[in-house]
Design a protein around this motif. Sequence first.
Motif, mmCIF file in Angstrom:
data_model
loop_
_atom_site.group_PDB
_atom_site.id
_atom_site.type_symbol
_atom_site.label_atom_id
_atom_site.label_comp_id
_atom_site.label_asym_id
_atom_site.label_seq_id
_atom_site.Cartn_x
_atom_site.Cartn_y
_atom_site.Cartn_z
ATOM 1 N N SER A 136 34.537 0.796 8.700
ATOM 2 C CA SER A 136 34.639 0.767 7.446
ATOM 3 C C SER A 136 35.999 1.684 6.741
ATOM 4 O O SER A 136 36.179 2.630 7.803
ATOM 5 N N GLU A 137 36.558 1.367 5.523
ATOM 6 C CA GLU A 137 37.705 2.094 5.373
ATOM 7 C C GLU A 137 37.276 3.618 4.945
ATOM 8 O O GLU A 137 38.095 4.511 5.421
ATOM 9 N N ASP A 138 36.141 3.706 4.437
ATOM 10 C CA ASP A 138 35.680 5.059 4.125
ATOM 11 C C ASP A 138 35.777 6.019 5.410
ATOM 12 O O ASP A 138 36.019 7.253 5.708
ATOM 13 N N TYR A 139 35.061 5.424 6.508
ATOM 14 C CA TYR A 139 34.918 5.981 7.589
ATOM 15 C C TYR A 139 36.404 6.306 8.370
ATOM 16 O O TYR A 139 36.741 7.498 8.767
ATOM 17 N N LYS B 64 39.266 6.859 6.975
ATOM 18 C CA LYS B 64 39.905 7.842 6.340
ATOM 19 C C LYS B 64 39.408 8.945 6.562
ATOM 20 O O LYS B 64 40.112 10.173 6.646
ATOM 21 N N LYS B 65 37.996 9.006 6.473
ATOM 22 C CA LYS B 65 37.201 10.235 6.995
ATOM 23 C C LYS B 65 37.597 10.851 8.090
ATOM 24 O O LYS B 65 37.984 11.893 8.535
ATOM 25 N N ARG C 154 25.314 3.810 8.046
ATOM 26 C CA ARG C 154 25.892 4.928 7.503
ATOM 27 C C ARG C 154 26.357 5.838 8.383
ATOM 28 O O ARG C 154 25.991 6.114 9.380
ATOM 29 N N PRO D 119 28.543 6.700 2.875
ATOM 30 C CA PRO D 119 29.211 5.367 3.145
ATOM 31 C C PRO D 119 28.754 4.981 4.305
ATOM 32 O O PRO D 119 28.201 5.454 5.097
ATOM 33 N N LYS E 12 31.758 -2.186 8.394
ATOM 34 C CA LYS E 12 31.908 -2.973 7.580
ATOM 35 C C LYS E 12 30.800 -4.222 7.384
ATOM 36 O O LYS E 12 30.318 -4.558 8.657
#
Length: 878
Positions: free
Chosen positions: A540-543, A545-546, A610, A622, A626
């Motif tokens: 995922s994008e959140d992962y 970025k983090k 998650r 998050p 995806k």
Amino acid sequence: MRIFRQLVWKFLRANRMRTAATIVGIALSMSLLTAVIEGAVSGVRYLREVEIEKNGSYDLIRSDLNAQEAERLSQLEGVKQYSRITEVGWANIHSTNEKKPYLHIQSAEDNLKDLIALHLTEGRMPDKADQILLPEHLEKQGGVKYQLGDALTLQVGTRSVSGQRPMANAALGHREEGEDANEAEEKLVDLHEQTYQVVGFYKRPSADLESYFCPGYTALTCRAAGDGRYTVALTIRQPEKIHTWMNEHPDLLKKAKIHKDLLQFYGVIGKESWRIMFYGFVIVLLVMVVFGSFSLIYHAFSISLSERTRKYGMLRSIGATRRQIRASVFYEAGILSLVGILSGIVIGCLGIGLTLHFLQDLISRFVMSTPVRIHMVLSGAGIALSALICLLTVLLSAILPARRAAALSPIEAIRQSRDMELKAKDLKTGKRFHHNFAAMMAKKNYRRNRRRSRTCVLALFSSVVIFVSASAYSAYLIKVTDQRAGNGPDVFYFYSVDHMTSQTADLWKQYREIEGVTGFAANLSPQNINSFSADRANFSEDYQKKLAKEQEPQANGQQKQVNGQKEQYEFDGQLNFIDDKSFSQLLKENGLSQEEYMNTSAPRGLLVNRFYFKDVKGEEMPPLMKKEAFPLQISGKRMLNLQGEDARFDILPLTIGAEITKYPWFESDINGIYYPVSAMEAVLGRNSSENGSGGVTLAFQTRDHSKTVEELEKMEGKLLGYRGSVYDRLANAQTTQATILVIKVFAYGFIILISLIAITNVFNIMSTGIILRQRELAMLRSVGMSRRQLVRMLSYECIGYGVRALGLGLPCSVGISYLLYRLIVQNEFLRQISFFLPWQAMLIAVAVVFAVVLITMRYAEHKVSKVNLIDALKEEVV
């Protein structure tokens, strides 16, 4: 000085109400100090008694000594009490527990029960060499059953491994604790026949006497000849110096086992965080009591001396020295302290004694229901410390008023003109007050006598800080105990397997059939697979970025992986194989196909989608992958060995069919990957040597959790061959509720008492401060201020005090609450508790402040209205 002492007694009798209020304040402070210190002493003593009841009162125990060494150790300087145990020998008892096949027969001295906890379940202690006391876990774990009066004819001998004699508690095959078993064959040598009569049964002894690795069940006889090997249990005269004492005798005590669970309650051994939390709690309470008491007593003396300012001026005018004035104030403080402290000791001891008495049953629940009951311990040192703190508080509270009374000149004291001083800057109030005469006069009065005004604000401020801080501390403690209870099944059972094979699941059927079990699930997790990787595009994008943010400061190799120059991202997780029935239920709850996911020839796993980072607390976590990435292929890194530079691993291909939003009822792992246990060989392969060891978690829903725990303890030796770990979550939850109730009783009882001190202080200061100004209020009335304007002026003054106190007190309370939070989370297992503000306590503090202000204003208004205007003005003329 005699005349001054007589005057002090006259002053005290002349204003009995104020004298009584001051004594009550001191007595209340002393009672709280006594309750806190005596409660802490009683609590620590109780925990010591519980540990002694469970395992014994010995400070250390040393095994594998010869006769000369045992005699030397017993006679060392500093030994308070000792008991020696002689090893008689080992006998094969034909236990069903393959790793615990022996009966370990030892001869105990008569005073062993004074040092080692021996809890008889049936029968009595042996008093002859041909009598024997058997442990009850011989039947529960070993499957060997005897009854009272039975005769045991045993072949007793000595353990031998490759011709050498292992240590008494060494595991089968001469395996040391924490090491792998070697291949050496063990046997008993020098066998001789011995017959014993069973005279009793007892609970399993302390692990220091019989470790969990010991291959024998400890049986006790008396006055029997041994084989030359001894165990000595002892106590020393100064347990707080045990490390120093042991270092003085390294040859005898280097391998001794310290009774850590007992000595931590002497403050000798144990985690520093435990001591910080416990003693920090006591210190916080003492500081709050002293702070509230100092404010109350200081202002009581200040008000009392303000009323007598003119009398002190008259004494000064006829020759009294400043030293005599100060001495008279301290003499008054001594009289009030004596009465208040003695009363406080009685009240405090009665209060904490009755509280502990009524909470005995509740408190005993969270110490494993031992027969020991908490009771108040009268500690002379504790009472003396409480009295000293209270006396110092009173004397410190009297210093400033005494110095102020002695510093006044006779004329100034007689005329009391200091109260009427007014400087030019105090006349400036700002244009916004010009349209409101009452508000303007309230502002002038506050600025004209800043000391008295600040005293009122300080009193309210301290009340707010004490109430909110005490409430926050109790809330954090309740949060701690509540979190430790956890959620999930009624009972957990944990054990390990050396190699993960399909035979692991064969035992689960027997656990499922335990009487009273209404729900069962089993989970097998390999210990050598906890790192996975997948195509970067699937995350995922959140992962992403983090992960980029977390790894930015790291080495260039990591930066390349983050920046996309490598195709794979790694993530941590746990691979789980759960029983087929639970996996089928999991599929049903998530609306997935049974045929597709229960196909063992082409296994497809489920992912808890998650991810978790340390700064994500109390937030929605998050997704890791995806949603459109499923089904997807991932790789697991399987470690084949862990031998330093020779460490080897292989890559395990895994197919993840779907994400799940409803997790298994018995757990919710972060990034957990689930397969049915029937697909384990298809996923891991058939080579058990590559699969390595695994951890098994069994979860139970049951009609009677205590009965289930009992059955599990009976079954573990028969099925596993070694000891597992039972966790009774339901019992722990019940214990937690009892713990929370006890904390609430103590916390809110303390908060109420300390709040009463603060409220009494505020009311006393504000009402007396207004009453003492009756001359100036009379002057305002004489120049045309109406009674309504006077009331409005007093109202503005009181509201101003409240607003200023809250403006200072609430931010300060937040800061102190955070410091208390940091004190609580010293323990590692508590660091997931997030900081939160006690909003309810803050709102109550605001409401109480304005309630006290309103009541004070009405009371003062009532008192002032009764004063005759002419009489009040005449008092100004000297």
